[in-house]
Write an enzyme that holds these catalytic residues in place. Structure first.
Site, mmCIF file in Angstrom:
data_model
loop_
_atom_site.group_PDB
_atom_site.id
_atom_site.type_symbol
_atom_site.label_atom_id
_atom_site.label_comp_id
_atom_site.label_asym_id
_atom_site.label_seq_id
_atom_site.Cartn_x
_atom_site.Cartn_y
_atom_site.Cartn_z
ATOM 1 N N LYS A 49 0.846 -1.187 0.000
ATOM 2 C CA LYS A 49 0.000 0.000 0.000
ATOM 3 C C LYS A 49 0.888 1.246 0.000
ATOM 4 O O LYS A 49 1.790 1.376 0.812
ATOM 5 C CB LYS A 49 -0.924 -0.002 1.221
ATOM 6 N N ARG A 79 -25.262 1.350 7.876
ATOM 7 C CA ARG A 79 -25.249 -0.097 7.645
ATOM 8 C C ARG A 79 -25.598 -0.869 8.922
ATOM 9 O O ARG A 79 -25.888 -2.061 8.857
ATOM 10 C CB ARG A 79 -23.878 -0.519 7.127
ATOM 11 N N GLU A 111 -19.244 -2.475 11.020
ATOM 12 C CA GLU A 111 -20.037 -1.535 11.809
ATOM 13 C C GLU A 111 -21.134 -2.231 12.615
ATOM 14 O O GLU A 111 -21.421 -1.833 13.752
ATOM 15 C CB GLU A 111 -20.672 -0.476 10.898
#
Length: 614
Positions: free
Chosen positions: A287, A392, A364
């Protein structure tokens, strides 16, 4: 449109008029193209802001996919969508890439309305495997022939929806590939147990070193191929419990996702193999690759603003400081987030009070019910999540927190219009999806300086509470108002019209409008509690012209609540100002406020209409 920065003379990117041309490029040309894409990404993101580290890491993987498959006939679905910049450049949008995330420009996420190469509009994590399997079902029912490829990155594999899809059946459709882009990160460092399990056997130094050593000593000879087969046999013996195999995938890994030549060769074989069985391809990428500071601090450079500005907003920083102060007074206070510790300001809590900090990864729903369990056990959980992602976990908020009347405090960051991230990330629905739930209190500070006192107040209620706020109060000129002055505080007295403003930006617009239209003699009220409403004040101003201002959908929001209150109390004239009933595209916050009619000028115009009507 193109950016204003320098353009490479006769660059490979500028010569690509059709993605099929990528198949004819040599390994050295593909490597050069990767560097061009990285340079363009850094240049445009530094000017417009955007997601940096994830896009730098996936360049070679995207090129290898385009070198192997036939897009858009084959379907490429990104999870999460913010790793799509190279894909956009390679799919005919290079000339438009300079306008990334700007008004009228291309989106920073896959957008089905923007290009046939973007199969789905995706901005949230965890959706791709379900989408991919559904698309395969439709393809097979129609008798069509194409591959569906999911590229799952930044820890989103462990989102509950993806796991449900993976475990849904022990067989998977043919011509289906899931690619795990394993970079060890979500937004911050990935600590999920399942993620660690699938990475462990193939990320050991010995395994990776052996692969490199075979190639270095023997090149690409038959000896290398033989030794790789032996190594693969040993891996299968010692890692017989490969759970992806049990759920209908052929597992292939670990592969270097930043080696175009090697990955292209592997993808060619995977393309053939998936005709017989779905394939799970596990690749390793770096990354932030190609930009040293992004490699070293990939979480810090995950998402950046213009001129590479990073960091949390004023409200987030205030939250971190306030939570630390609370923990020092009461060790039962704990902080929970879902892979957003830096953006929500809770990294400060992790640093100072690590045993009181919990990052559950991109989950979540788990974060909310986990907090409910903590509250039931006597702790005082504070859950910090962005507005767009908290939606969500709606059922968990309703069923596991509010139905039990458990004292969980939700700190809803990035509430309201979010600017350049656009329609997938707008935080304009939280008042609507929370207001109708019994027992919850909804609060909105007018500036970051109010955060500590409001958090104290929320914990004192010992019931479910949500505090919503934007990333920054930079658009407001408001000052903190002591809660002793009331949750509805009059910041400008007046005997005429009444402006009820929720949040710092709307309060700023209301004050500016009232000043610009003195003949309206308008009172401006900072509404710091959306639920419950202040019935006493509403009764006092009944019969006057009332304007409500909120950065939330008008359907079910604060204005709707006031309208419901007055429904049986005739005499008042109500004017509701909020986000219109549509998804708001990317652009600056000021542009979006204008589009939604939430500026000071729009509020002044409303006052002028009232005066004209009289």
């Amino acid at each position: 449109m193109r950016g204003k920065g320098p353009v490479l003379v006769m660059s490979l990117l500028s010569q690509l008029k059709d993605p099929s041309q990528i198949k004819a490029l040599s390994a050295s040309q593909l490597k050069s193209l990767a560097e061009e894409i990285r340079k363009e990404t850094v240049e445009v993101v530094s000017r417009n802001g955007g997601h940096l580290s994830s896009n730098l890491g996936i360049v070679e993987t995207t090129l290898a996919l385009y070198h192997t498959f036939d897009f858009p006939k084959d379907k490429l679905i990104f999870d999460v969508g913010h790793q799509c910049y190279a894909h956009k450049m390679l799919s005919g949008r290079y000339e438009a890439f300079g306008g990334l995330r700007t008004e009228g420009g291309i989106s920073g996420f896959p957008d089905a309305n923007e290009s046939p190469f973007d199969v789905f509009t995706t901005g949230h994590a965890g959706t791709s495997v379900s989408m991919g399997l559904g698309l395969c079902a439709a393809r097979d029912r129609a008798g069509e022939d194409y591959c569906v490829i999911n590229v799952v990155g930044d820890g989103s594999l462990v989102n509950g929806l993806n796991l449900e899809a993976i475990m849904s059946k022990d067989t998977k459709p043919k011509n289906y590939i899931v690619i795990l882009n394993d970079n060890g990160m979500s937004i911050s460092k990935n600590r999920n147990g399942f993620y660690g399990f699938i990475s462990k056997s193939t990320t050991k130094k010995g395994y990776v070193k052996s692969k490199r050593l075979f190639k270095k000593v023997f090149g690409n000879s038959f000896i290398t191929r033989f030794l790789r087969k032996i190594r693969g046999l040993i891996k299968r013996i010692f890692n017989s419990e490969n759970y992806f195999e049990k759920f209908g995938f052929k597992y292939v890994g670990l592969c270097d996702g930043n080696d175009i030549k090697e990955l292209s060769a592997i993808l060619s074989r995977v393309k053939e193999a998936c005709r017989e069985k779905a394939v799970f391809l596990h690749i390793k990428t770096t990354k932030g690759k190609g930009l040293k500071k992004a490699e070293e601090s990939s979480d810090y450079y995950h998402g950046v603003g213009k001129n590479m500005q990073c960091g949390a907003g004023e409200f987030s920083e205030a939250l971190g400081a306030a939570v630390n102060a609370l923990i020092e007074k009461d060790g039962r206070v704990v902080a929970v987030t879902a892979a957003m510790k830096d953006g929500t300001g809770l990294s400060a809590v992790e640093k100072k009070h690590p045993s009181n900090f919990f990052d559950v990864g991109i989950a979540e729903e788990f974060a909310v019910t986990f907090a409910a369990g903590m509250a039931k056990g006597g702790l005082k959980p504070i859950v910090a999540v962005y507005s767009t992602f908290l939606q969500r976990a709606y059922d968990e908020i309703l069923h596991d927190v509010c139905l039990q009347n458990l004292p969980v405090v939700f700190c809803i960051d990035r509430a309201g219009l979010v600017g350049e991230d656009g329609k997938t990330h707008q935080g304009v629905f939280d008042l609507s999806y929370l207001r109708h739930i019994p027992g919850i209190t909804l609060l909105a500070p007018v500036c970051a300086a109010e955060m500590a006192e409001m958090l104290d107040y929320a914990l004192s209620l010992n019931t479910p509470v949500a505090i919503r706020y934007p990333k920054s109060d930079a658009h407001a000129e408001c000052r903190p108002i002591p809660l002793s002055k009331g949750l509805w505080a009059e910041v400008r007295p007046g005997k005429g019209a009444v402006l009820l403003a929720v949040g710092p930006r709307m309060l700023n617009s209301a004050l500016a409008a009232a000043e610009a239209c003195p003949e309206a003699d308008a009172a401006v009220i900072a509404v710091r509690c959306i639920k419950p409403l202040c019935g006493q004040y509403l009764d006092e101003v009944s019969g006057r012209e009332i304007i409500t201002l909120e950065e939330n959908a008008t359907a079910g929001g604060f204005g709707a609540a006031v309208a419901e209150y007055y429904a049986e109390k005739p005499g008042s004239r109500l004017h509701v100002m909020g986000v219109k009933d549509e998804f708001i595209a990317h652009g600056s916050v000021s542009f979006q406020l204008g589009e939604c009619g939430l500026t000071a000028a729009a509020a002044e115009e409303e006052l002028q209409k009232i005066l004209g009507g009289k």
